[in-house]
Structures are given as structure tokens and as C-alpha cells.
Design an enzyme around this catalytic site. Structure first.
Site, PDB file in Angstrom:
ATOM      1  N   LYS A 120      31.694  46.251  43.014  1.00  0.00           N
ATOM      2  CA  LYS A 120      33.059  46.103  43.511  1.00  0.00           C
ATOM      3  C   LYS A 120      33.646  47.458  43.897  1.00  0.00           C
ATOM      4  CE  LYS A 120      36.732  45.719  40.925  1.00  0.00           C
ATOM      5  NZ  LYS A 120      37.750  45.275  39.948  1.00  0.00           N
ATOM      6  N   ASP A 139      37.898  41.228  43.188  1.00  0.00           N
ATOM      7  CA  ASP A 139      38.653  41.498  41.971  1.00  0.00           C
ATOM      8  C   ASP A 139      39.253  40.189  41.471  1.00  0.00           C
ATOM      9  OD1 ASP A 139      40.616  40.928  43.812  1.00  0.00           O
ATOM     10  OD2 ASP A 139      41.785  42.758  43.454  1.00  0.00           O
TER      11      ASP A 139
END
Length: 210
Positions: A120, A139
Site C-alpha cells: 500500500k 486503505d
């Protein structure tokens, strides 16, 4: 959703949040690496209040590698998980210096070899520093919206990302990274979603069940 729905969804979000950009403040690639690490389990607003002092103290990657661990912990304490983050920041700085000649790598594979940088974070760095969107940073906001709209039924961020990559044309990836975050922060809020004013509620399974 079909391809037309996907296009309309993105266009609607872009019209809703025309100012959607990265919320983290940075000037150099490594500052972005540090800001992303600090943002884990912490708001971007808090990170942006903390980094001015940190970036003034550490003006180079070498400074991050050399700073006393206790001093670093004290500076980043407001961002939470400060002991682990401080350790990763120092180690990451050393790795960039020793393994990449002091230059933050510009590919996903190498970025993920750095301490404190997972997929991420690597996606965020690739987009914000190098302008490259090969994936989507999933997220909590992207996960929640993806599940509610049926873009993905997965719970694992990596699997959600793969679903989204299959759905969104590559030219949409840069925008969708920011749009999902902004929509999650401003409208599709976890504890008190503003469903009645949500610009994409026509595609939301939760809203249409009510």
C-alpha cells in the site's frame, strides 16, 4: 457494475471532489517515504503537523540514518507507534543509502524491500513521487467503499486491489487512488456515513437496502 457504470462512478467522484489530491506534505522523495510510514494508523493532518520539525532536523537521508533513535522517537511520538516507526525510518534510510546509492527506488519491487514499506505504501510513493499508478493503495476507506459498492467482496487489501485493477481502466488509476480516500473521509465515514448526500449512493448496496 458494467464499464459504463464504472466510468460514471469515477466522473461523479471527480465532480464531487475536484480538489482530490494527496494530503501528505513533502518536498523530496524520501520525505514522502517517511510521511507515508508515519501515516500508518494516524491521520494525515497529524502527520503534517509533525513532519515540519522532523524535516527541519533531518535535511538529508543521511541525517535520518544518523539521528539518535530516542530523539527521533520524541519528535514523531504524536503519530503513534513511534518506537516501531522510528526504528523503520532509520533502517529504511540506511537501506536507501547502502542498497540504492541514496536514491529512492522508482519501482514496486525495490520499494517493498525497504523497512516499513508494504504494498500500500509503495503504491502511494509510486503515484505521488513518480507519477506512476500501477496499482491502488487500499486503505480503510478504499476497502469500505469497495465492499459497499460491490466493487470487491474481499476483505484482504491485496485481493481488493486485484479486483479493482481488473475493474478500473489504467487511465483511471491515478484518480481513483485519491477519490476513494477523499470520499471515505468526507462522506462515506465509517461511524456516521452521510448516505443521503452521497453522490454515488445509487451504486451503494448498503444505501439501497435501507
Amino acid at each position: 457494475m458494467n464499464k459504463n457504470d464504472i466510468k460514471k462512478l469515477v466522473e461523479t467522484l471527480k465532480n464531487t471532489y475536484p480538489e482530490a489530491t494527496c494530503s501528505l506534505d513533502f518536498e523530496t522523495p524520501f520525505q514522502m517515504v517517511v510521511a507515508v510510514m508515519l501515516s500508518a494508523q494516524c491521520t494525515d493532518e497529524r502527520v503534517n503537523k509533525t513532519t515540519p520539525q522532523l524535516f527541519e532536523r533531518c535535511k538529508s537521508i543521511q541525517d535520518f540514518a544518523d539521528i539518535d533513535l530516542k530523539e527521533l522517537e520524541e519528535i514523531i511520538h504524536p503519530c503513534g507507534f513511534y518506537k516501531n516507526k522510528a526504528k523503520n525510518i532509520k533502517l529504511c534510510a540506511k537501506q536507501v543509502l547502502e542498497n540504492f546509492n541514496g536514491i529512492v527506488p522508482n519501482n514496486m519491487e525495490d520499494l517493498q524491500t525497504l523497512a516499513g514499506i508494504g504494498r500500500k505504501s509503495a503504491n502511494v510513493i509510486m503515484l505521488e513521487v513518480f507519477g506512476i499508478a500501477n496499482g491502488i493503495a487500499v486503505d480503510t476507506h478504499a476497502k469500505r467503499i469497495s465492499n459497499l459498492t460491490g466493487l470487491s467482496n474481499e476483505s484482504d487489501p491485496l485481493k481488493i486491489e486485484q479486483d479493482l485493477i481488473k475493474i478500473f481502466p489504467k487511465e483511471f488509476l491515478k484518480d481513483i487512488n485519491h477519490l476513494l480516500v477523499w470520499h471515505g473521509r468526507n462522506t462515506c465515514i465509517a461511524r456516521s456515513p452521510k448516505c443521503n448526500i452521497c453522490s454515488i449512493n445509487k451504486w451503494c448496496n448498503n444505501y439501497n437496502i435501507k
